[in-house]
Design a protein around this motif. Structure first.
Motif, PDB file in Angstrom:
ATOM      1  N   GLU A   1      -4.336   5.066  -7.258  1.00 51.39           N
ATOM      2  CA  GLU A   1      -3.854   3.797  -6.704  1.00 51.39           C
ATOM      3  C   GLU A   1      -3.978   2.634  -7.680  1.00 51.39           C
ATOM      4  OE1 GLU A   1      -5.388   2.939  -2.821  1.00 51.39           O
ATOM      5  OE2 GLU A   1      -5.080   4.995  -2.131  1.00 51.39           O
ATOM      6  N   THR A   2      -4.514   2.876  -8.871  1.00 47.64           N
ATOM      7  CA  THR A   2      -4.762   1.774  -9.816  1.00 47.64           C
ATOM      8  C   THR A   2      -4.028   1.942 -11.142  1.00 47.64           C
ATOM      9  OG1 THR A   2      -6.741   2.903 -10.637  1.00 47.64           O
ATOM     10  CG2 THR A   2      -7.044   1.316  -8.838  1.00 47.64           C
TER      11      THR A   2
ATOM     12  N   LYS B   1       0.839  -1.195   0.000  1.00 46.27           N
ATOM     13  CA  LYS B   1       0.000   0.000   0.000  1.00 46.27           C
ATOM     14  C   LYS B   1       0.876   1.248   0.000  1.00 46.27           C
ATOM     15  CE  LYS B   1      -0.351  -0.187   4.979  1.00 46.27           C
ATOM     16  NZ  LYS B   1      -1.157  -0.222   6.148  1.00 46.27           N
TER      17      LYS B   1
ATOM     18  N   TRP C   1       6.130   0.082 -10.283  1.00 46.82           N
ATOM     19  CA  TRP C   1       5.342  -1.127 -10.087  1.00 46.82           C
ATOM     20  C   TRP C   1       6.216  -2.375 -10.015  1.00 46.82           C
ATOM     21  CZ3 TRP C   1       1.064  -2.957  -8.312  1.00 46.82           C
ATOM     22  CH2 TRP C   1       0.676  -4.246  -8.626  1.00 46.82           C
TER      23      TRP C   1
ATOM     24  N   GLY D   1      -0.648   3.534  -4.113  1.00 43.61           N
ATOM     25  CA  GLY D   1      -0.951   2.114  -4.181  1.00 43.61           C
ATOM     26  C   GLY D   1       0.313   1.277  -4.048  1.00 43.61           C
ATOM     27  N   PRO D   2       0.243   0.002  -4.407  1.00 48.04           N
ATOM     28  CA  PRO D   2       1.407  -0.881  -4.288  1.00 48.04           C
ATOM     29  C   PRO D   2       2.538  -0.468  -5.221  1.00 48.04           C
ATOM     30  CG  PRO D   2      -0.621  -2.135  -4.626  1.00 48.04           C
ATOM     31  CD  PRO D   2      -0.950  -0.696  -4.873  1.00 48.04           C
TER      32      PRO D   2
END
Length: 159
Positions: free
Chosen positions: A104-105, A52, A133, A56-57
């Protein structure tokens, strides 16, 4: 007092920060601030995507050394390390405000990295932030450890 030092030599093919926004397909030097223990683990095993974060990740980095030297926040300087890396940013999306529809996407839409510009109101420090990512895009160059500055005072007395 501690200071962060870095040499000025860039690896072949790496771009010095000359543009405001990371350009698609470019490779940049970036930095990641962490603890000594975490730095050793990252050195041995590579970066792992966080589960998180604001974007986001991903793996959180910055092209700004000043940003990385703040982390981990509220941690003693003597236990901090900055990991200097080179990163192929791939396809980049700029996230310029809170509640961006892809905040976040973004990785689900074919972006390899997300970039938050400096002074856009998303980061308290006002410094840029990048989220990568795929950790395979990140190659560790070296570890930068804080160096203790020792101040000496010489006192002369006249008798």
């Amino acid at each position: 007092i501690y200071e962060w030092a870095e040499d000025d030599f860039l690896p072949v093919g790496v771009t010095r920060l000359t543009t405001d926004e990371p350009e698609n397909g470019r490779t940049y030097v970036m930095y990641h601030g962490t603890t000594r223990e975490s730095a050793e683990s990252i050195w041995e095993n590579g970066f792992q995507r966080s589960s998180k974060g604001m974007l986001g990740p991903g793996v959180y980095l910055s092209r700004d050394l000043k940003k990385a030297e703040r982390y981990p926040i509220n941690h003693p300087d003597e236990d901090r390390v900055i990991i200097k890396v080179k990163v192929d940013v791939g396809r980049v999306i700029a996230i310029r405000h809170q509640n961006h529809p892809l905040q976040e996407t973004w990785s689900s839409y074919g972006y390899d990295s997300a970039w938050v510009p400096p002074n856009c109101g998303m980061v308290k420090s006002g410094l840029e932030e990048n989220c990568i990512w795929d950790p395979c895009r990140i190659h560790i160059l070296n570890l930068i450890k804080p160096q203790l500055l020792i101040f000496c005072r010489l006192f002369f007395s006249i008798l």
